[in-house]
Scaffold this motif. Structure first.
Motif, PDB file in Angstrom:
ATOM      1  N   LYS A 141      50.500  26.451  44.515  1.00  0.00           N
ATOM      2  CA  LYS A 141      50.374  25.706  45.720  1.00  0.00           C
ATOM      3  C   LYS A 141      48.912  25.226  46.048  1.00  0.00           C
ATOM      4  O   LYS A 141      48.491  23.868  46.180  1.00  0.00           O
ATOM      5  CB  LYS A 141      51.296  25.846  46.943  1.00  0.00           C
ATOM      6  CG  LYS A 141      51.844  24.808  47.856  1.00  0.00           C
ATOM      7  CD  LYS A 141      52.812  25.352  48.622  1.00  0.00           C
ATOM      8  CE  LYS A 141      52.846  24.257  49.819  1.00  0.00           C
ATOM      9  NZ  LYS A 141      53.441  24.909  50.781  1.00  0.00           N
ATOM     10  N   GLU A 142      48.222  26.499  46.136  1.00  0.00           N
ATOM     11  CA  GLU A 142      47.170  26.198  46.611  1.00  0.00           C
ATOM     12  C   GLU A 142      46.078  25.520  45.570  1.00  0.00           C
ATOM     13  O   GLU A 142      45.511  24.589  45.883  1.00  0.00           O
ATOM     14  CB  GLU A 142      46.134  27.614  46.850  1.00  0.00           C
ATOM     15  CG  GLU A 142      44.786  27.696  47.283  1.00  0.00           C
ATOM     16  CD  GLU A 142      43.983  29.011  47.021  1.00  0.00           C
ATOM     17  OE1 GLU A 142      44.764  30.000  47.047  1.00  0.00           O
ATOM     18  OE2 GLU A 142      43.080  28.863  46.569  1.00  0.00           O
ATOM     19  N   TYR A 143      46.212  25.875  44.490  1.00  0.00           N
ATOM     20  CA  TYR A 143      45.452  25.197  43.273  1.00  0.00           C
ATOM     21  C   TYR A 143      45.678  23.694  43.064  1.00  0.00           C
ATOM     22  O   TYR A 143      44.857  23.008  43.212  1.00  0.00           O
ATOM     23  CB  TYR A 143      45.819  25.811  42.103  1.00  0.00           C
ATOM     24  CG  TYR A 143      45.143  27.052  41.602  1.00  0.00           C
ATOM     25  CD1 TYR A 143      44.231  27.806  42.605  1.00  0.00           C
ATOM     26  CD2 TYR A 143      44.947  27.662  40.405  1.00  0.00           C
ATOM     27  CE1 TYR A 143      43.939  29.087  42.345  1.00  0.00           C
ATOM     28  CE2 TYR A 143      44.115  28.963  40.176  1.00  0.00           C
ATOM     29  CZ  TYR A 143      43.603  29.424  41.263  1.00  0.00           C
ATOM     30  OH  TYR A 143      43.065  30.545  40.894  1.00  0.00           O
ATOM     31  N   LEU A 144      47.091  23.299  43.308  1.00  0.00           N
ATOM     32  CA  LEU A 144      47.389  21.910  43.339  1.00  0.00           C
ATOM     33  C   LEU A 144      46.704  21.206  44.574  1.00  0.00           C
ATOM     34  O   LEU A 144      46.103  20.023  44.337  1.00  0.00           O
ATOM     35  CB  LEU A 144      48.982  21.915  43.620  1.00  0.00           C
ATOM     36  CG  LEU A 144      49.785  22.191  42.157  1.00  0.00           C
ATOM     37  CD1 LEU A 144      51.224  22.082  42.530  1.00  0.00           C
ATOM     38  CD2 LEU A 144      49.387  20.991  41.097  1.00  0.00           C
ATOM     39  N   GLN A 145      46.597  21.861  45.776  1.00  0.00           N
ATOM     40  CA  GLN A 145      45.878  21.161  46.570  1.00  0.00           C
ATOM     41  C   GLN A 145      44.523  21.038  46.601  1.00  0.00           C
ATOM     42  O   GLN A 145      43.820  20.018  46.693  1.00  0.00           O
ATOM     43  CB  GLN A 145      45.928  21.941  47.954  1.00  0.00           C
ATOM     44  CG  GLN A 145      45.557  21.266  49.350  1.00  0.00           C
ATOM     45  CD  GLN A 145      46.174  19.800  49.598  1.00  0.00           C
ATOM     46  OE1 GLN A 145      47.389  19.730  49.451  1.00  0.00           O
ATOM     47  NE2 GLN A 145      45.409  18.845  49.818  1.00  0.00           N
ATOM     48  N   ARG A 146      43.946  22.044  45.823  1.00  0.00           N
ATOM     49  CA  ARG A 146      42.470  21.960  45.469  1.00  0.00           C
ATOM     50  C   ARG A 146      42.097  20.854  44.454  1.00  0.00           C
ATOM     51  O   ARG A 146      41.385  20.231  44.432  1.00  0.00           O
ATOM     52  CB  ARG A 146      41.850  23.435  45.017  1.00  0.00           C
ATOM     53  CG  ARG A 146      41.792  24.370  46.320  1.00  0.00           C
ATOM     54  CD  ARG A 146      41.588  25.818  45.678  1.00  0.00           C
ATOM     55  NE  ARG A 146      40.535  25.925  44.830  1.00  0.00           N
ATOM     56  CZ  ARG A 146      40.185  27.147  44.264  1.00  0.00           C
ATOM     57  NH1 ARG A 146      40.876  28.282  44.703  1.00  0.00           N
ATOM     58  NH2 ARG A 146      39.156  27.201  43.286  1.00  0.00           N
ATOM     59  N   ILE A 147      43.179  20.509  43.392  1.00  0.00           N
ATOM     60  CA  ILE A 147      42.960  19.589  42.437  1.00  0.00           C
ATOM     61  C   ILE A 147      42.960  18.404  43.184  1.00  0.00           C
ATOM     62  O   ILE A 147      42.023  17.331  42.970  1.00  0.00           O
ATOM     63  CB  ILE A 147      44.056  19.702  41.347  1.00  0.00           C
ATOM     64  CG1 ILE A 147      43.721  21.027  40.532  1.00  0.00           C
ATOM     65  CG2 ILE A 147      44.046  18.420  40.591  1.00  0.00           C
ATOM     66  CD1 ILE A 147      44.952  21.202  39.581  1.00  0.00           C
ATOM     67  N   GLU A 148      43.884  18.070  44.245  1.00  0.00           N
ATOM     68  CA  GLU A 148      44.022  16.834  44.967  1.00  0.00           C
ATOM     69  C   GLU A 148      42.572  16.567  45.691  1.00  0.00           C
ATOM     70  O   GLU A 148      42.135  15.615  45.693  1.00  0.00           O
ATOM     71  CB  GLU A 148      45.042  17.224  46.245  1.00  0.00           C
ATOM     72  CG  GLU A 148      46.532  17.168  45.641  1.00  0.00           C
ATOM     73  CD  GLU A 148      47.179  15.628  45.848  1.00  0.00           C
ATOM     74  OE1 GLU A 148      46.576  14.733  46.129  1.00  0.00           O
ATOM     75  OE2 GLU A 148      48.404  15.597  45.628  1.00  0.00           O
ATOM     76  N   ASN A 149      42.048  17.719  46.042  1.00  0.00           N
ATOM     77  CA  ASN A 149      40.728  17.649  46.795  1.00  0.00           C
ATOM     78  C   ASN A 149      39.580  17.522  45.794  1.00  0.00           C
ATOM     79  O   ASN A 149      38.458  17.179  46.179  1.00  0.00           O
ATOM     80  CB  ASN A 149      40.478  18.695  47.664  1.00  0.00           C
ATOM     81  CG  ASN A 149      41.365  18.928  48.693  1.00  0.00           C
ATOM     82  OD1 ASN A 149      42.305  18.054  49.055  1.00  0.00           O
ATOM     83  ND2 ASN A 149      41.679  20.107  49.281  1.00  0.00           N
ATOM     84  N   GLY A 150      40.035  17.324  44.551  1.00  0.00           N
ATOM     85  CA  GLY A 150      38.685  17.089  43.771  1.00  0.00           C
ATOM     86  C   GLY A 150      38.387  17.870  42.669  1.00  0.00           C
ATOM     87  O   GLY A 150      37.585  17.780  41.567  1.00  0.00           O
ATOM     88  N   GLU A 151      38.782  19.319  42.832  1.00  0.00           N
ATOM     89  CA  GLU A 151      38.464  20.449  41.718  1.00  0.00           C
ATOM     90  C   GLU A 151      39.088  20.132  40.506  1.00  0.00           C
ATOM     91  O   GLU A 151      40.191  19.582  40.486  1.00  0.00           O
ATOM     92  CB  GLU A 151      38.617  21.856  42.456  1.00  0.00           C
ATOM     93  CG  GLU A 151      37.773  22.499  43.437  1.00  0.00           C
ATOM     94  CD  GLU A 151      38.097  23.794  43.790  1.00  0.00           C
ATOM     95  OE1 GLU A 151      37.815  24.605  42.697  1.00  0.00           O
ATOM     96  OE2 GLU A 151      38.568  23.997  44.810  1.00  0.00           O
TER      97      GLU A 151
END
Ligand code: SAM
Ligand code: SF4
Length: 491
Positions: A476-486
């Motif tokens: 879940k955390e990684y998905l959010q970070r991908i949404e944020n551009g990572e």
């Protein structure tokens, strides 16, 4: 036409085959394909008892590799209902090992010069209608830019056997693939399908960071092999048969085998693939092939052999052979390619395939030159499914599959023995499903259109719900970070 490098093809061929690099694997002077033994096994297991058969299926479900007599029994089933049971079991084996996940890649054909004369191939030396071309490094870069812009992260680079596409050229083209960046995109894993090399040359590929080295034996039947490969280095059956033993010795521990179906009896070839698997496992601490391929013969320009063969594999038998391979080697990846038309891929993926290509063009330079035209005189054969990556992704999503662009196993060192140990315990999907979700999310954000994103997000949600509870917070955390551009986050 590029200037031929020195030495000439003839001189060059003399230095390739090194007897001492395969004779050590022979047993009393014989290789591991014994025609009489295979034919006897197929004969002795001609009428398998359903009870015995179900025991074999239970063994597959337990993720154990089958023995040769067990595979022979499966190949001989004639009862339609038993086949239905076998299709279902193969699908279940696939789900247990890999989950509802299909890894995708694109082939990149770099050169169609070839010194060999394989009767079934459009690239064969004597095919005067084939327009020859070797991509320059700049042209390779342009091809890769197109593939990266479509969303691909994984390639299989393909070459004819010729001094113009020797190991130095292969190394340079692989380096180019890894260096080319477009926006957020890049190629993260390069696999290779090329002629068998010697150990020293395999080491050069290992150093440049190849993923899997793939060599198809074409046919395991010695006599047929001799007839179909009349001249050139490829006429040497054992040099080819032990190619992947040499690759393993050189440190390339992800190796891929295959047979070209349509050259000889399909049941014999499935047995050949199993014998090959067993021999690799025997010599390399249980590490067999990373993937198995089962291409069917396709028409090629000026290649009458394809129409004349009496071993053409019908669709019904194709599904059966894929099923038997899945059941025989439960933990190995299986690749279905765009040689097959869309409806066959849709039917056969559920019985056990783990990888497929998309947006495929196999003409030399075909991605950047004229993407929508199929130039048959620059192709090895005709493909059956030219659909775009996005169309394939959408269809897979509708079938409940997540398309994975993951390359993490290889970059995290989960190759060879490490990969096999995890896979044989049915645990690879603990890594692969989270990574499939993360790379699919990247694809949806960076390359997909609205409709694909919508269905894609639904599939992500479904797969996320089924993850182990311990994995959910991190994914879940990684998905959010991908949404944020990572990008390129992995487990
Ligand atoms: N030249 C190298 C070799 O033969 O190992 C590289 C591989 S070749 C370009 C890739 C594979 O395509 C071959 O190993 C063969 O199995 C397959 N192939 C050749 N002719 C084909 C045809 N007419 N239809 C389908 N597949 C074909
Ligand atoms: Fe050459 Fe490979 Fe085609 Fe044979 S299959 S003619 S070796 S490209």
């Amino acid at each position: 036409m590029p200037k031929l490098t020195s030495p000439s093809p003839k001189e060059w061929s003399h230095n390739i085959v090194k007897e001492e690099e395969f004779t050590k694997y022979l047993s009393e002077g014989r290789d591991f394909i014994n025609e009489d033994e295979i034919e006897t096994l197929l004969e002795e297991n001609r009428h398998p008892d359903p009870k015995k058969l179900r025991e074999i299926l239970a063994k597959s479900l337990n993720l154990e590799r089958l023995e040769t007599h067990e595979t022979a029994a499966l190949l001989n089933v004639e009862d339609e209902e038993l086949w239905e049971e076998m299709f279902a079991t193969a699908g279940e084996v696939k789900r247990r090992v890999y989950g509802d996940r299909i890894v995708t890649f694109a082939p990149l054909y770099c050169s169609n010069y070839c010194i060999n004369n394989c009767l079934y191939c459009g690239f064969r030396r004597d095919n005067y209608l084939q327009k020859r071309r070797r991509l320059t490094i700049e042209e390779v870069r342009r091809e890769i830019e197109v593939l990266v812009s479509l969303g691909h992260k994984r390639l299989i680079m393909v070459y004819g056997e010729h001094p113009l596409s020797d190991v130095d050229y292969i190394v340079q083209t692989i380096q180019t693939a890894y260096e080319t960046k477009v926006g957020n995109g890049e190629i993260r894993r390069v696999n290779v399908n090329a002629a068998p090399l010697d150990i020293a040359r395999f080491k050069m590929l290992k150093e440049v960071g190849i993923g899997t080295f793939q060599v198809f034996q074409e046919t395991y039947h010695h006599k047929t092999y001799r007839r179909l490969h009349p001249t050139g280095i490829k006429s040497h059956y054992r040099w080819r048969l032990y190619a992947l033993h040499r690759a393993q010795e050189a440190g390339i521990d992800d190796v891929a085998i295959g047979a070209l179906f349509g050259l000889y009896d399909w049941k014999f070839e499935v047995m050949g693939l199993l014998y090959h698997t067993i021999d690799l496992e025997k010599h390399f601490g249980g590490v067999g092939p990373h993937t198995i391929s089962f291409p069917r013969l396709e028409p090629a320009v000026n290649t009458p052999f394809v129409q004349e063969t009496k071993y053409k594999v019908q669709d019904r038998d194709f599904k059966r052979l894929v099923t038997v391979i899945r059941l025989s080697v439960p933990y190995t990846g299986m690749i279905i390619t765009a040689r097959e038309p869309a409806h066959i891929r849709k039917e056969v993926i559920p019985v056990g395939c783990t990888q497929t290509d998309a947006s495929t063009r196999i003409g030399i330079g075909a991605y950047s030159d004229r993407y929508n035209e199929q130039e048959l005189e620059r192709q090895q054969f005709q493909i059956g499914d030219p659909r775009s990556l996005e169309e394939v992704v959408q269809e897979l999503a509708h079938m409940g599959y997540i398309t994975s662009f993951c390359t993490a196993d290889y970059r995290c060192g989960r190759t060879g023995k490490h990969f096999m140990d995890i896979t044989k315990k049915g645990k690879i999907h603990h890594f692969c499903m989270p990574n499939a979700i993360l790379t699919f999310k990247e694809y949806l954000l960076d390359y997909a259109q609205e409709a694909t994103r919508k269905i894609g997000e639904q599939v992500i949600q479904q797969k996320f719900e089924k993850l182990d509870d311990r994995l959910k917070p991190i994914v879940k955390e990684y998905l959010q970070r991908i949404e944020n551009g990572e990008r390129d986050l992995r487990i």
